[in-house]
Design a protein around this motif. Structure first.
Motif, short mmCIF file in Angstrom:
data_model
loop_
_atom_site.label_atom_id
_atom_site.label_comp_id
_atom_site.label_asym_id
_atom_site.label_seq_id
_atom_site.Cartn_x
_atom_site.Cartn_y
_atom_site.Cartn_z
N TYR A 7 8.21 5.20 -6.12
CA TYR A 7 7.19 5.43 -5.09
C TYR A 7 6.03 6.20 -5.71
CZ TYR A 7 8.93 10.21 -4.84
OH TYR A 7 9.29 11.48 -5.16
N GLY A 8 4.89 6.11 -5.09
CA GLY A 8 3.72 6.85 -5.59
C GLY A 8 3.03 6.18 -6.77
N ASP A 15 10.49 -4.26 -9.39
CA ASP A 15 10.28 -3.24 -8.35
C ASP A 15 9.43 -3.76 -7.20
OD1 ASP A 15 11.64 -1.25 -9.82
OD2 ASP A 15 9.86 -1.03 -11.09
N ALA A 17 8.92 -6.14 -4.19
CA ALA A 17 9.74 -6.96 -3.31
C ALA A 17 8.89 -8.00 -2.59
CB ALA A 17 10.40 -6.08 -2.25
N ARG A 19 6.62 -10.58 -0.75
CA ARG A 19 5.17 -10.76 -0.86
C ARG A 19 4.78 -12.03 -1.63
NH1 ARG A 19 3.51 -7.23 2.76
NH2 ARG A 19 3.33 -5.04 2.24
N PRO A 41 -2.95 -0.55 6.56
CA PRO A 41 -2.83 0.91 6.58
C PRO A 41 -2.39 1.45 5.23
CG PRO A 41 -1.74 -0.09 8.46
CD PRO A 41 -2.11 -1.20 7.54
N TYR A 44 1.08 0.59 2.53
CA TYR A 44 1.73 -0.69 2.83
C TYR A 44 1.93 -1.53 1.56
CZ TYR A 44 1.79 -0.84 7.97
OH TYR A 44 2.07 -0.63 9.30
N GLY A 45 1.24 -1.16 0.48
CA GLY A 45 1.41 -1.93 -0.75
C GLY A 45 0.22 -2.79 -1.13
N LYS A 46 -0.98 -2.39 -0.70
CA LYS A 46 -2.16 -3.18 -1.04
C LYS A 46 -2.41 -3.20 -2.54
CE LYS A 46 -4.68 -0.35 1.23
NZ LYS A 46 -3.58 0.44 1.74
N THR A 47 -2.45 -1.98 -3.12
CA THR A 47 -2.81 -1.91 -4.53
C THR A 47 -1.79 -2.65 -5.39
OG1 THR A 47 -3.92 0.17 -4.09
CG2 THR A 47 -3.46 -0.32 -6.38
N GLU A 159 -10.18 0.54 -1.80
CA GLU A 159 -10.64 1.63 -0.93
C GLU A 159 -12.14 1.51 -0.68
OE1 GLU A 159 -8.49 3.17 0.60
OE2 GLU A 159 -6.71 3.13 -0.65
N PHE A 225 13.32 -6.77 3.10
CA PHE A 225 13.25 -5.46 2.44
C PHE A 225 14.65 -4.84 2.39
CE2 PHE A 225 9.86 -1.87 1.89
CZ PHE A 225 10.11 -1.89 0.53
N HIS A 257 6.21 2.41 1.14
CA HIS A 257 6.25 3.66 0.39
C HIS A 257 7.41 4.55 0.85
CE1 HIS A 257 4.72 7.44 -1.40
NE2 HIS A 257 5.03 7.99 -0.24
N1 ATP Z 1 6.04 -5.25 -2.68
C1 ATP Z 1 6.62 -4.06 -2.73
N2 ATP Z 1 7.95 -3.93 -2.98
C2 ATP Z 1 8.55 -2.74 -3.00
N3 ATP Z 1 7.92 -1.58 -2.81
C3 ATP Z 1 6.60 -1.62 -2.56
C4 ATP Z 1 5.89 -2.85 -2.52
N4 ATP Z 1 4.60 -2.57 -2.26
C5 ATP Z 1 4.51 -1.23 -2.15
N5 ATP Z 1 5.70 -0.64 -2.33
C6 ATP Z 1 6.00 0.81 -2.25
O1 ATP Z 1 4.91 1.45 -1.61
C7 ATP Z 1 4.27 2.37 -2.50
C8 ATP Z 1 2.79 2.33 -2.28
O2 ATP Z 1 2.28 1.11 -2.76
P1 ATP Z 1 0.75 0.91 -3.07
O3 ATP Z 1 0.20 2.08 -3.76
O4 ATP Z 1 0.61 -0.43 -3.67
O5 ATP Z 1 0.22 0.88 -1.55
P2 ATP Z 1 -1.25 1.07 -0.99
O6 ATP Z 1 -1.28 0.34 0.31
O7 ATP Z 1 -2.25 0.71 -2.00
O8 ATP Z 1 -1.22 2.63 -0.73
P3 ATP Z 1 -2.47 3.66 -0.58
O9 ATP Z 1 -2.95 3.47 0.80
O10 ATP Z 1 -1.83 5.01 -0.78
O11 ATP Z 1 -3.49 3.30 -1.61
C9 ATP Z 1 4.71 1.96 -3.90
O12 ATP Z 1 4.72 3.05 -4.78
C10 ATP Z 1 6.12 1.45 -3.62
O13 ATP Z 1 7.00 2.54 -3.49
#
Ligand code: ATP
Ligand code: MG
Length: 374
Positions: A7-8, A15, A17, A19, A41, A44-47, A159, A225, A257
């Motif tokens: 995470y983070g 790692d 999942a 998508r 939001p 959620y895993g955008k980046t 962002e 998940f 996350h």
């Molecule tokens: N497809 C995935 N499978 C498993 N875990 C995921 C997945 N996508 C995101 N995560 C989990 O969520 C965390 C945050 O993912 P990410 O930084 O990509 O999200 P984000 O939407 O960009 O977050 P932020 O809003 O903080 O920028 C990752 O560190 C991981 O723990």
């Protein structure tokens, strides 16, 4: 064995999942000249999705650049960041940088250097130029490189909603003015303040009005998940019961996350246990919440008494019916207009957001912490 949960950080490979559908769709669409706005939001895993998509596109020979606006504190810094990443993304930089600068950035003449790991870094003297002239060169660079190399360039601005903080609408207008003519670059604008990003493309008065299509990213489906998490526990020699995995998903509200965070602590804390049960999940959660307490107390202390009362009720009622008569009476919230005012403040502080007629906690664990208070 090292902890299989992450995470983070951006996740990829084993790692990452599911998508598959989103990954394929985004990658396919970015092969054409498009402008896509991806809203979801926080956490959620955008980046992660974006970086995985860029990996796929790079393998297919495309040029890619990823720019995170979160870290830019001025429009000048943003332009430097933009230029460095576009140049870095064009690969043959070391050989061609001098040429780029001469041919494509005649007015700016940035200074090229290298960071400690050998990546090119540019410093710009935008101040000598009018911001508009500088912007024109900066934002046209990807198109010029794409044309010169005969390749598609995919540029991601993560962002993106932060742009309004940098230079009001001027910067938005400058970007629009440049990119609307581009034929060889695809743009992906991503953002975690969904409403801000949506407003940018849907309000007639804004520079990005109808500049692209809007995509949203949902949570990973629960069943998928759960299987992903279960498989990781099993593979690392720590099976867990179905009730335990359900509890992980429930407590983390299936936000990726927090699912990973809770799994990480569960795996970490119960080293000697042969089968993990629901009670272990509850304990792992308590450990996390204890660790978060100083941060949550700081948030709490920054709230007025009425905001505290309101946020507690929001946790209790899952963000629903907060301005209803019965709610106001039962929790002594004074009046609907006072509740509305506190909710507005809680949203602007980034504690709550509105979603589908309810109020949702941006930080799922802050909600868990409040539930324990009440
Ligand atoms: N497809 C995935 N499978 C498993 N875990 C995921 C997945 N996508 C995101 N995560 C989990 O969520 C965390 C945050 O993912 P990410 O930084 O990509 O999200 P984000 O939407 O960009 O977050 P932020 O809003 O903080 O920028 C990752 O560190 C991981 O723990
Ligand atoms: Mg992100």
């Amino acid at each position: 064995m090292s902890n299989p949960f992450k995470y983070g950080t951006v996740v990829s490979g084993e790692d990452f999942a599911n998508r598959d559908k989103e990954l394929r769709e985004l990658a396919n669409r970015l092969k054409e000249t498009v402008r896509i706005f991806l809203a979801a939001p926080r956490r959620y895993g955008k980046t992660s999705l974006i970086k995985n998509v860029l990996g796929v596109l790079q393998k297919e020979g495309m040029l890619t650049a990823y720019v995170d606006l979160y870290w830019a504190t001025s429009s000048r810094e943003f332009m430097e960041l933009y230029l460095s990443n576009v140049i870095r993304g064009s690969r043959s930089v070391a050989r061609r940088a001098a040429g780029f600068i001469r041919d494509f950035l005649p007015r700016l003449r940035p200074r090229l250097g290298f960071d400690p790991s050998g990546n090119p870094e540019l410093s710009l003297d935008v101040s000598r130029e009018t911001p508009a002239e500088a912007a024109e060169e900066v934002f046209n660079l990807a198109e010029q490189i794409a044309k010169a190399q005969g390749k598609r360039f995919v540029v991601v601005l993560d962002e993106f909603q932060e742009i309004v903080k940098l230079d009001g609408e001027a910067l938005e207008r400058q970007i629009r003015a440049a990119i609307q003519h581009h034929k060889n670059v695809s743009y992906l604008f991503a953002g975690s303040k969904s409403h801000m990003l949506i407003d940018m493309v849907s309000e007639q008065t804004r520079p990005f009005y109808q500049m692209g299509t809007l995509m949203t990213l949902d949570k990973i489906p629960k069943e998928e998940f759960s299987s992903f998490i279960t498989a990781k526990f099993v593979k690392s020699g720590k099976p867990l019961s179905p009730a335990a995995v359900n509890r992980i998903i429930m407590e983390s509200e299936n936000v990726p996350h927090y699912v990973q965070l809770l799994s990480f602590y569960l795996w970490d804390h119960f080293q000697g246990v042969s089968q993990l049960e629901e009670a272990h999940v509850a304990e792992a959660l308590s450990i996390i919440l204890r660790g978060q307490e100083p941060a949550y107390l700081t948030i709490w202390e920054g709230l007025t008494l009425h905001q505290r009362k309101t946020v507690k009720v929001a946790a209790l009622l899952k963000g629903r019916l907060l301005t209803a008569k019965e709610t106001i009476y039962r929790f002594h919230l004074e009046s609907a207009s006072n509740v509305a005012k506190s909710l507005r403040a809680l949203c602007s502080k980034g504690i709550l957001r509105r979603e589908k007629g309810a109020y949702v906690f941006e930080d799922v664990l802050f909600c868990r912490w409040l539930e324990k208070l009440t």
